[in-house]
Structure formats: C-alpha cells, structure tokens
Scaffold this motif. Structure first.
Motif, PDB file in Angstrom:
ATOM      1  N   TYR A   1       6.149 -11.294  31.679  1.00 15.70           N
ATOM      2  CA  TYR A   1       7.461 -11.769  32.109  1.00 15.70           C
ATOM      3  C   TYR A   1       7.587 -13.251  31.785  1.00 15.70           C
ATOM      4  CZ  TYR A   1      11.428 -13.065  35.054  1.00 15.70           C
ATOM      5  OH  TYR A   1      12.628 -13.557  35.502  1.00 15.70           O
ATOM      6  N   GLN A   2       8.727 -13.614  31.221  1.00 17.70           N
ATOM      7  CA  GLN A   2       9.038 -15.019  30.940  1.00 17.70           C
ATOM      8  C   GLN A   2      10.206 -15.455  31.797  1.00 17.70           C
ATOM      9  OE1 GLN A   2       9.553 -16.225  26.802  1.00 17.70           O
ATOM     10  NE2 GLN A   2      11.183 -17.635  27.400  1.00 17.70           N
ATOM     11  N   CYS A   3      10.082 -16.643  32.371  1.00 16.02           N
ATOM     12  CA  CYS A   3      11.146 -17.212  33.197  1.00 16.02           C
ATOM     13  C   CYS A   3      11.578 -18.533  32.588  1.00 16.02           C
ATOM     14  CB  CYS A   3      10.650 -17.415  34.632  1.00 16.02           C
ATOM     15  SG  CYS A   3      11.873 -18.143  35.741  1.00 16.02           S
ATOM     16  N   GLY A   4      12.793 -18.594  32.092  1.00 16.22           N
ATOM     17  CA  GLY A   4      13.297 -19.830  31.519  1.00 16.22           C
ATOM     18  C   GLY A   4      12.860 -20.013  30.082  1.00 16.22           C
ATOM     19  N   GLY A   5      12.898 -21.282  29.654  1.00 17.14           N
ATOM     20  CA  GLY A   5      12.554 -21.612  28.287  1.00 17.14           C
ATOM     21  C   GLY A   5      13.772 -21.839  27.413  1.00 17.14           C
ATOM     22  N   PHE A   6      14.929 -22.016  28.022  1.00 18.05           N
ATOM     23  CA  PHE A   6      16.151 -22.190  27.254  1.00 18.05           C
ATOM     24  C   PHE A   6      16.692 -23.606  27.488  1.00 18.05           C
ATOM     25  CE2 PHE A   6      15.442 -17.708  28.004  1.00 18.05           C
ATOM     26  CZ  PHE A   6      15.393 -17.260  26.698  1.00 18.05           C
ATOM     27  N   ASP A   7      17.632 -23.798  28.370  1.00 19.11           N
ATOM     28  CA  ASP A   7      18.077 -25.158  28.659  1.00 19.11           C
ATOM     29  C   ASP A   7      18.749 -25.193  30.030  1.00 19.11           C
ATOM     30  OD1 ASP A   7      20.719 -24.228  28.339  1.00 19.11           O
ATOM     31  OD2 ASP A   7      20.825 -24.891  26.256  1.00 19.11           O
TER      32      ASP A   7
ATOM     33  N   HIS B   1       6.029 -13.329  41.513  1.00 20.49           N
ATOM     34  CA  HIS B   1       6.699 -12.260  42.265  1.00 20.49           C
ATOM     35  C   HIS B   1       7.173 -11.137  41.337  1.00 20.49           C
ATOM     36  CE1 HIS B   1       6.321 -14.450  45.912  1.00 20.49           C
ATOM     37  NE2 HIS B   1       7.208 -15.392  45.614  1.00 20.49           N
ATOM     38  N   ARG B   2       7.708 -11.489  40.169  1.00 15.75           N
ATOM     39  CA  ARG B   2       8.215 -10.466  39.262  1.00 15.75           C
ATOM     40  C   ARG B   2       7.079  -9.564  38.751  1.00 15.75           C
ATOM     41  NH1 ARG B   2      13.024  -9.855  36.268  1.00 15.75           N
ATOM     42  NH2 ARG B   2      13.874 -11.228  37.876  1.00 15.75           N
ATOM     43  N   LEU B   3       5.862 -10.134  38.620  1.00 18.58           N
ATOM     44  CA  LEU B   3       4.720  -9.358  38.112  1.00 18.58           C
ATOM     45  C   LEU B   3       3.837  -8.791  39.231  1.00 18.58           C
ATOM     46  CD1 LEU B   3       3.675 -11.615  35.083  1.00 18.58           C
ATOM     47  CD2 LEU B   3       4.955  -9.458  35.027  1.00 18.58           C
ATOM     48  N   ASP B   4       4.293  -8.935  40.479  1.00 19.51           N
ATOM     49  CA  ASP B   4       3.555  -8.382  41.632  1.00 19.51           C
ATOM     50  C   ASP B   4       2.114  -8.902  41.682  1.00 19.51           C
ATOM     51  OD1 ASP B   4       5.773  -6.727  42.429  1.00 19.51           O
ATOM     52  OD2 ASP B   4       5.236  -5.363  40.794  1.00 19.51           O
ATOM     53  N   MET B   5       1.960 -10.206  41.528  1.00 24.26           N
ATOM     54  CA  MET B   5       0.629 -10.818  41.467  1.00 24.26           C
ATOM     55  C   MET B   5       0.274 -11.568  42.752  1.00 24.26           C
ATOM     56  SD  MET B   5       0.772 -12.228  37.516  1.00 24.26           S
ATOM     57  CE  MET B   5      -0.926 -12.788  37.469  1.00 24.26           C
ATOM     58  N   GLU B   6       1.022 -11.358  43.814  1.00 14.05           N
ATOM     59  CA  GLU B   6       0.828 -12.139  45.041  1.00 14.05           C
ATOM     60  C   GLU B   6      -0.579 -12.019  45.610  1.00 14.05           C
ATOM     61  OE1 GLU B   6       5.222 -10.869  45.001  1.00 14.05           O
ATOM     62  OE2 GLU B   6       3.263  -9.986  44.508  1.00 14.05           O
ATOM     63  N   GLN B   7      -1.224 -10.871  45.444  1.00 19.37           N
ATOM     64  CA  GLN B   7      -2.552 -10.638  46.028  1.00 19.37           C
ATOM     65  C   GLN B   7      -3.673 -10.783  45.009  1.00 19.37           C
ATOM     66  OE1 GLN B   7      -2.481 -10.390  49.305  1.00 19.37           O
ATOM     67  NE2 GLN B   7      -0.235 -10.436  49.112  1.00 19.37           N
ATOM     68  N   GLU B   8      -3.353 -11.209  43.799  1.00 19.44           N
ATOM     69  CA  GLU B   8      -4.351 -11.299  42.744  1.00 19.44           C
ATOM     70  C   GLU B   8      -5.064 -12.650  42.746  1.00 19.44           C
ATOM     71  OE1 GLU B   8      -5.296  -8.987  40.805  1.00 19.44           O
ATOM     72  OE2 GLU B   8      -3.696  -7.487  40.783  1.00 19.44           O
ATOM     73  N   VAL B   9      -6.216 -12.668  42.105  1.00 17.29           N
ATOM     74  CA  VAL B   9      -6.938 -13.909  41.808  1.00 17.29           C
ATOM     75  C   VAL B   9      -6.733 -14.193  40.324  1.00 17.29           C
ATOM     76  CG1 VAL B   9      -9.181 -15.039  41.683  1.00 17.29           C
ATOM     77  CG2 VAL B   9      -8.643 -13.536  43.624  1.00 17.29           C
ATOM     78  N   PHE B  10      -6.151 -15.318  40.001  1.00 14.58           N
ATOM     79  CA  PHE B  10      -5.851 -15.633  38.603  1.00 14.58           C
ATOM     80  C   PHE B  10      -5.643 -17.138  38.468  1.00 14.58           C
ATOM     81  CE2 PHE B  10      -1.906 -14.775  40.810  1.00 14.58           C
ATOM     82  CZ  PHE B  10      -1.056 -15.792  40.407  1.00 14.58           C
ATOM     83  N   ASP B  11      -5.524 -17.595  37.226  1.00 13.07           N
ATOM     84  CA  ASP B  11      -5.283 -19.003  36.936  1.00 13.07           C
ATOM     85  C   ASP B  11      -3.820 -19.234  36.586  1.00 13.07           C
ATOM     86  OD1 ASP B  11      -7.971 -19.777  37.229  1.00 13.07           O
ATOM     87  OD2 ASP B  11      -8.437 -19.162  35.173  1.00 13.07           O
ATOM     88  N   VAL B  12      -3.298 -20.352  37.060  1.00 18.82           N
ATOM     89  CA  VAL B  12      -2.009 -20.855  36.603  1.00 18.82           C
ATOM     90  C   VAL B  12      -2.319 -22.044  35.698  1.00 18.82           C
ATOM     91  CG1 VAL B  12       0.196 -21.895  37.246  1.00 18.82           C
ATOM     92  CG2 VAL B  12      -0.809 -20.100  38.677  1.00 18.82           C
ATOM     93  N   VAL B  13      -2.115 -21.863  34.408  1.00 15.41           N
ATOM     94  CA  VAL B  13      -2.513 -22.864  33.414  1.00 15.41           C
ATOM     95  C   VAL B  13      -1.341 -23.808  33.150  1.00 15.41           C
ATOM     96  CG1 VAL B  13      -3.334 -23.237  31.072  1.00 15.41           C
ATOM     97  CG2 VAL B  13      -4.128 -21.246  32.375  1.00 15.41           C
ATOM     98  N   LEU B  14      -1.604 -25.095  33.296  1.00 14.13           N
ATOM     99  CA  LEU B  14      -0.593 -26.117  33.043  1.00 14.13           C
ATOM    100  C   LEU B  14      -0.788 -26.677  31.642  1.00 14.13           C
ATOM    101  CD1 LEU B  14      -0.727 -28.068  36.433  1.00 14.13           C
ATOM    102  CD2 LEU B  14       0.536 -25.977  35.864  1.00 14.13           C
ATOM    103  N   ALA B  15       0.234 -26.593  30.810  1.00 15.38           N
ATOM    104  CA  ALA B  15       0.154 -27.061  29.430  1.00 15.38           C
ATOM    105  C   ALA B  15       1.364 -27.927  29.109  1.00 15.38           C
ATOM    106  CB  ALA B  15       0.084 -25.867  28.473  1.00 15.38           C
ATOM    107  N   GLY B  16       1.270 -28.649  28.019  1.00  8.52           N
ATOM    108  CA  GLY B  16       2.355 -29.543  27.625  1.00  8.52           C
ATOM    109  C   GLY B  16       2.024 -30.972  28.003  1.00  8.52           C
ATOM    110  N   SER B  17       2.433 -31.907  27.168  1.00 12.88           N
ATOM    111  CA  SER B  17       1.991 -33.293  27.302  1.00 12.88           C
ATOM    112  C   SER B  17       2.396 -33.939  28.621  1.00 12.88           C
ATOM    113  CB  SER B  17       2.537 -34.127  26.138  1.00 12.88           C
ATOM    114  OG  SER B  17       3.958 -34.083  26.105  1.00 12.88           O
TER     115      SER B  17
END
Length: 331
Positions: A136-142, A241-257
C-alpha cells in the motif's frame, strides 16, 4: 558469472550500482533528475547516463546484465507504468523490474521482507508491504492530493516565512539572513520584488536552512519541521492500519535527505510517536546506506538469489556517490 544492476531515480538525482552475484561492486554511476513526472525526456536521459557510467566502470555491456531493478520516483499508478515501460525499454533494458523508490528504500533499510518506508527528499512518500506481500502506498503526489513537505515544498515554506516576518504577519526569524545570502540579496524587499517581477522559483537548497535555524531555537523553523514530522507520522499510521500491521514487529525505514542528513529529532520525534501509537512493536530505522543498494539487492532477489550475511556486510553502509560528478544535460 552473473551481473545485476540497481537504479534509484529520484527528483534531484539518479544513482546506478552494478555488482556480480556475490554482491561485489563493479561499477557505479550518477546523474540528475530521474522522475518522469517532471519530464520524461530528462528522466530517460538521467537513467541512461547513470546506467552507462556504471557499465563503463565495470567494463560490461547492458546485455550482459542478468536483471535490472529500477526504483523510480513517480512510479505510482498504472498511468505512470504505461509511460515508464516504453521509456525503460527504449533505453535498452529488456530484463528488468520497476517499482517505486519508496520500496527500494525499505529494502535497503531492513532485513525483513516487509515493513514501512517513509521518504522525505525532494518530495514525500509512504509505502509498506505486510507479511502476506500486500502493498500500500499513501501519498507521493503533491499538496492538492493530501501531501505536505519535502524539499520541493519546505523551500517555499522558508521563503514565505521570511516574507511574512518582513511584512509584519509573523515574528522575526533566523531564516531571513541565510535565505538572503543563499539567493544573493541585501534586503527582503529587493528579493520580494525581484521574485514577483520575474516569476522566480525558490531553489530546493532553501529547505536545508531550516536545520541550523532550528538548532538555534528559531520558532518558525521548529514549527515547520514539527509539521513535517506530524504529516509523515500520519502517513506511516495510514499505511500500518491499511495493511493490518498493528500487532506486527517490523521496521519503519526513514529515507531521503531531509530525514537522514540534518534532522536532530525535529521531524523524527513526531513520526516515532505516531508509529508507536499505531504499532507498538515497530522500530524506527534511519537508512544508513543509499537506497540504490536496496534496488541492487532486489535485482539479485528477482533472479532467485538470497542476500547473504556477507552481501549485507559488504553493502549495508555503502555511501560512495557524492564524489561522482554529475553531467549537466545540454539542451
């Protein structure tokens, strides 16, 4: 021996990285804007130039590359892919995969095949993949389509903040002097009139003025960066929330300068708070290597190769692009 190519094409620069099947880097290349949404001809030129430089350094031809994985800014919807596939094939690629640049940032920043990535560079984007492989992608437009920020918007925030301080609508700001120096004016009034009279645009570099001003406690700079963090936190939560990941263990990777070079928590703190509220088991990871590494790993994986600990070790902190000159296209 098999060879693989990863390409990261963003709004301000394009990187290419070529390796053998063992992850040994054989060639690299760099060029300018690779986002077709701001010019397909320029994007094709940049992708071709970066790939050609990597091939030239390695002594290989494109037809010797087993698979190329392209992480492209602007690869968002079917209409984009309808443009991108002919463009990429026109350059000469035949064995390739296209995905959004957010997903190669995610791949470069985590050892798991799932997670969430946030990009804040020229623009912003948020995307994720869950354990089941759903994306799922959220945003990325303007701004009109719900986004806020990135260098292509925060530069305007800096400019308008200085104008508002000058005309009396806001308090004085430490952004004024460095912006005047960056743009080459003595007075705000001169800058104001010149921009109005000649329809000038604010350069992306103006966004970076926020960080030193925030470090000195400037209220306006702190407010802009905090808003950027709040907006990215909302995007991360929406993906979770859209991917039903609330109970998962995962990384949120921050990228971009704007997230990896300069921020001292002004943006990341609101992100962290939003992520913890949405998924307590998630961890915030700041990308320590170039996203193009994620494209290269994805190229190997597309050919059935498992990324070994040795390959991870060789490339986890790969940062060797800033010293490669970029050719300026002559029209």
């Amino acid at each position: 021996m098999a060879y693989y190519l990863g390409i990261d094409a963003g709004g301000s620069k394009t990187y290419a990285l070529l390796s053998d099947e063992h992850g040994h880097i054989l060639g690299k290349g760099r060029s300018g804007n690779g986002n077709h949404q701001t010019g397909a001809e320029q994007a094709a030129f940049s992708i071709r130039e970066a790939a050609s430089a990597a091939l030239a350094e390695s002594g290989l031809r494109l037809d010797q590359v087993r698979h190329t994985y392209l992480g492209l800014a602007g690869a968002d919807r079917k209409t984009d892919y309808d443009i991108l596939h002919p463009m990429i094939q026109g350059i000469g690629f035949t064995r390739y995969t296209i995905n959004g640049d957010t997903m190669i940032g995610l791949r470069a920043g985590t050892d798991r095949p799932y997670g969430v990535a946030l990009i804040c560079g020229t623009g912003t984007n948020a995307a994720g993949r869950n354990r089941q492989g759903r994306h799922y992608q959220c945003g990325g437009f303007d701004y009109m389509y719900g986004d806020f920020g990135g260098g292509g918007a925060l530069n305007v925030e800096v400019f308008r903040t200085v104008i508002r301080a000058w005309d009396g609508r806001e308090a004085a700001t430490l952004l004024t002097a460095p912006l005047l120096e960056l743009l080459g004016y003595e007075q705000v009034e001169d800058m104001y009139n010149d921009f109005l009279d000649h329809g000038k645009g604010v350069p992306l570099d103006a966004a970076r003025l926020l960080f030193p001003a925030a470090a000195e406690g400037d209220a306006a700079a702190l407010a802009i960066l905090h808003r950027q963090g709040m907006e990215l936190g909302k995007s991360a939560s929406a993906v979770i929330h859209r991917l039903d990941m609330e109970q998962e263990v995962f990384d949120v990777v921050l990228a971009g300068s704007l997230l990896t070079r300069g921020d001292q928590g002004w943006i990341t703190s609101p992100i962290r708070q939003a992520v913890i509220e949405a998924a307590p088991g998630a961890a915030i990871v700041t990308l320590s290597t170039e996203p193009v590494v994620g494209a290269l790993w994805s190229a190997l994986e597309s050919d059935g190769i498992t990324i070994s600990n040795d390959i991870y070790g060789q490339m986890r902190t790969y940062q060797e692009f800033e010293h490669i000159p970029t050719t300026t296209r002559q029209e």
